[in-house]
Design a protein around this motif. Sequence first.
Motif, PDB file in Angstrom:
ATOM      1  N   ARG A   1     -51.978 -54.373  -4.228  1.00  0.00           N
ATOM      2  CA  ARG A   1     -50.891 -53.398  -4.352  1.00  0.00           C
ATOM      3  C   ARG A   1     -50.569 -53.137  -5.823  1.00  0.00           C
ATOM      4  N   ASP A   2     -50.542 -54.182  -6.608  1.00  0.00           N
ATOM      5  CA  ASP A   2     -50.248 -54.041  -8.033  1.00  0.00           C
ATOM      6  C   ASP A   2     -51.291 -53.174  -8.733  1.00  0.00           C
ATOM      7  N   LEU A   3     -52.563 -53.407  -8.457  1.00  0.00           N
ATOM      8  CA  LEU A   3     -53.625 -52.651  -9.123  1.00  0.00           C
ATOM      9  C   LEU A   3     -53.651 -51.202  -8.643  1.00  0.00           C
ATOM     10  N   MET A   4     -53.400 -50.975  -7.353  1.00  0.00           N
ATOM     11  CA  MET A   4     -53.318 -49.601  -6.849  1.00  0.00           C
ATOM     12  C   MET A   4     -52.243 -48.818  -7.580  1.00  0.00           C
ATOM     13  N   GLN A   5     -51.082 -49.417  -7.705  1.00  0.00           N
ATOM     14  CA  GLN A   5     -49.969 -48.717  -8.335  1.00  0.00           C
ATOM     15  C   GLN A   5     -50.273 -48.415  -9.799  1.00  0.00           C
ATOM     16  N   ARG A   6     -50.975 -49.311 -10.472  1.00  0.00           N
ATOM     17  CA  ARG A   6     -51.371 -49.052 -11.863  1.00  0.00           C
ATOM     18  C   ARG A   6     -52.352 -47.878 -11.931  1.00  0.00           C
ATOM     19  N   ALA A   7     -53.319 -47.845 -11.012  1.00  0.00           N
ATOM     20  CA  ALA A   7     -54.299 -46.756 -11.014  1.00  0.00           C
ATOM     21  C   ALA A   7     -53.633 -45.427 -10.673  1.00  0.00           C
ATOM     22  N   PHE A   8     -52.738 -45.432  -9.689  1.00  0.00           N
ATOM     23  CA  PHE A   8     -52.046 -44.203  -9.321  1.00  0.00           C
ATOM     24  C   PHE A   8     -51.178 -43.696 -10.476  1.00  0.00           C
ATOM     25  N   ALA A   9     -50.517 -44.608 -11.170  1.00  0.00           N
ATOM     26  CA  ALA A   9     -49.688 -44.206 -12.306  1.00  0.00           C
ATOM     27  C   ALA A   9     -50.542 -43.612 -13.421  1.00  0.00           C
ATOM     28  N   HIS A  10     -51.734 -44.164 -13.593  1.00  0.00           N
ATOM     29  CA  HIS A  10     -52.649 -43.651 -14.626  1.00  0.00           C
ATOM     30  C   HIS A  10     -53.047 -42.204 -14.341  1.00  0.00           C
ATOM     31  N   THR A  11     -53.419 -41.896 -13.094  1.00  0.00           N
ATOM     32  CA  THR A  11     -53.877 -40.533 -12.797  1.00  0.00           C
ATOM     33  C   THR A  11     -52.713 -39.540 -12.831  1.00  0.00           C
ATOM     34  N   VAL A  12     -51.509 -39.991 -12.492  1.00  0.00           N
ATOM     35  CA  VAL A  12     -50.341 -39.116 -12.632  1.00  0.00           C
ATOM     36  C   VAL A  12     -50.130 -38.772 -14.100  1.00  0.00           C
ATOM     37  N   THR A  13     -50.208 -39.778 -14.970  1.00  0.00           N
ATOM     38  CA  THR A  13     -50.031 -39.560 -16.407  1.00  0.00           C
ATOM     39  C   THR A  13     -51.088 -38.617 -16.962  1.00  0.00           C
ATOM     40  N   GLU A  14     -52.310 -38.706 -16.424  1.00  0.00           N
ATOM     41  CA  GLU A  14     -53.417 -37.883 -16.910  1.00  0.00           C
ATOM     42  C   GLU A  14     -53.419 -36.479 -16.313  1.00  0.00           C
ATOM     43  N   GLY A  15     -52.489 -36.185 -15.429  1.00  0.00           N
ATOM     44  CA  GLY A  15     -52.334 -34.831 -14.917  1.00  0.00           C
ATOM     45  C   GLY A  15     -53.313 -34.418 -13.835  1.00  0.00           C
ATOM     46  N   TYR A  16     -53.792 -35.358 -13.032  1.00  0.00           N
ATOM     47  CA  TYR A  16     -54.700 -35.003 -11.938  1.00  0.00           C
ATOM     48  C   TYR A  16     -53.930 -34.258 -10.839  1.00  0.00           C
ATOM     49  N   GLU A  17     -54.572 -33.236 -10.281  1.00  0.00           N
ATOM     50  CA  GLU A  17     -53.959 -32.414  -9.237  1.00  0.00           C
ATOM     51  C   GLU A  17     -54.229 -32.942  -7.833  1.00  0.00           C
ATOM     52  N   LEU A  18     -55.246 -33.766  -7.701  1.00  0.00           N
ATOM     53  CA  LEU A  18     -55.683 -34.198  -6.385  1.00  0.00           C
ATOM     54  C   LEU A  18     -56.219 -35.617  -6.474  1.00  0.00           C
ATOM     55  N   ASP A  19     -55.854 -36.442  -5.496  1.00  0.00           N
ATOM     56  CA  ASP A  19     -56.381 -37.790  -5.356  1.00  0.00           C
ATOM     57  C   ASP A  19     -57.180 -37.866  -4.071  1.00  0.00           C
ATOM     58  N   LEU A  20     -58.351 -38.509  -4.120  1.00  0.00           N
ATOM     59  CA  LEU A  20     -59.186 -38.679  -2.942  1.00  0.00           C
ATOM     60  C   LEU A  20     -59.612 -40.131  -2.821  1.00  0.00           C
ATOM     61  N   LEU A  21     -59.715 -40.597  -1.600  1.00  0.00           N
ATOM     62  CA  LEU A  21     -60.299 -41.907  -1.357  1.00  0.00           C
ATOM     63  C   LEU A  21     -60.909 -41.940   0.033  1.00  0.00           C
ATOM     64  N   LEU A  22     -61.831 -42.866   0.230  1.00  0.00           N
ATOM     65  CA  LEU A  22     -62.455 -43.118   1.525  1.00  0.00           C
ATOM     66  C   LEU A  22     -62.077 -44.523   1.958  1.00  0.00           C
ATOM     67  N   THR A  23     -61.630 -44.660   3.208  1.00  0.00           N
ATOM     68  CA  THR A  23     -61.163 -45.959   3.659  1.00  0.00           C
ATOM     69  C   THR A  23     -61.318 -46.097   5.164  1.00  0.00           C
ATOM     70  N   ASP A  24     -61.433 -47.338   5.625  1.00  0.00           N
ATOM     71  CA  ASP A  24     -61.369 -47.623   7.055  1.00  0.00           C
ATOM     72  C   ASP A  24     -59.998 -48.174   7.433  1.00  0.00           C
ATOM     73  N   LYS A  25     -59.066 -48.174   6.474  1.00  0.00           N
ATOM     74  CA  LYS A  25     -57.698 -48.655   6.711  1.00  0.00           C
ATOM     75  C   LYS A  25     -56.698 -47.599   6.235  1.00  0.00           C
ATOM     76  N   PRO A  26     -56.629 -46.453   6.904  1.00  0.00           N
ATOM     77  CA  PRO A  26     -55.778 -45.361   6.415  1.00  0.00           C
ATOM     78  C   PRO A  26     -54.302 -45.720   6.319  1.00  0.00           C
ATOM     79  N   ALA A  27     -53.813 -46.577   7.199  1.00  0.00           N
ATOM     80  CA  ALA A  27     -52.387 -46.924   7.184  1.00  0.00           C
ATOM     81  C   ALA A  27     -51.979 -47.558   5.863  1.00  0.00           C
ATOM     82  N   LEU A  28     -52.914 -48.227   5.201  1.00  0.00           N
ATOM     83  CA  LEU A  28     -52.616 -48.873   3.928  1.00  0.00           C
ATOM     84  C   LEU A  28     -52.224 -47.870   2.860  1.00  0.00           C
ATOM     85  N   TYR A  29     -52.775 -46.649   2.964  1.00  0.00           N
ATOM     86  CA  TYR A  29     -52.566 -45.650   1.915  1.00  0.00           C
ATOM     87  C   TYR A  29     -51.567 -44.565   2.308  1.00  0.00           C
ATOM     88  N   GLU A  30     -51.256 -44.455   3.585  1.00  0.00           N
ATOM     89  CA  GLU A  30     -50.301 -43.440   4.007  1.00  0.00           C
ATOM     90  C   GLU A  30     -48.935 -43.657   3.367  1.00  0.00           C
TER      91      GLU A  30
END
Length: 288
Positions: free
Chosen positions: A93-122
């Motif tokens: 959870r800690d590393l996800m939040q760091r990565a998400f904060a990084h892409t927000v700071t960098e101005g990304y318009e779209l985030d994509l991921l592939l997972t077999d555990k969608p509830a984790l990211y919803e």
Amino acid sequence: MTLRQDYFDDPSAWNALVDLLQDTFSIDVSILDQFDGPDRTSMPFGYFDADGRCVANFTAFSMPMIINGRVVKAAGYQSGAVGPEWRKRGLYRDLMQRAFAHTVTEGYELDLLLTDKPALYERYGFRILPQHIFVAQTPTLQKSDLSARQLFLDAPDDLRLIKTLLQDRQPASAQFAVVRQMEMFLLNASFNSAIRLTALGDDTVVAWTFDGATFWLLDIVGTAIPSLATIVSALDIEPERIEICFSPDRLDCEVSLEPYDGYTMLMVRGKAAADIVGPLMLSPMAEF
């Protein structure tokens, strides 16, 4: 433990991540070392123990997409893993939040991921993007003037051609497709020995599989996108069934739809996510 980010320039740290992914998923991403190393746009976030082992990681990388004719600054997320003895401590959870904060700071318009555990990211605002296989009628074959030549990743000239075309490619679809992503194409081709890479002339490479009955068109890499009839004629095959594994709007063919029943689900979030309309599919050669 030590938190590290942007550490791919350190060979020992990269190899530690290779070991973590091998132990967790039984995949060997060190294959990328044969293709000039990992994606240089990557921003890995990882925890390392006192012995230099990578015990947890989550990586963001640049994955520009074309969506409805517009190039979108998009980020993908991959290499999310935690060693067994370090789980349930909040590291992922800690590393996800760091990565998400990084892409927000960098101005990304779209985030994509592939997972077999969608509830984790919803809970972080991601939603499932349904994918479809496009089933095409077998086109009328014609005598082809294009030379078709099988390519091999361990042949330097072939690899050079593939990399050049990946760098300068026209997206396979104007509706939903990767604009540039070289490393995953090469890695996916390496992982699956059934995938054939065939050069049509000097400016197009087709990624495909064929079992004698069904032809799966996985991706097209080139300066222009030929029609489905041109591709099938040049490959000199007569399939009973054709499945196109990406949005086929540039292939000049009629298709019907079937839901894609894959092991993982494609999830998206961000302001550009509202612009995505189906039906669509992310090419298997771009899977991450």
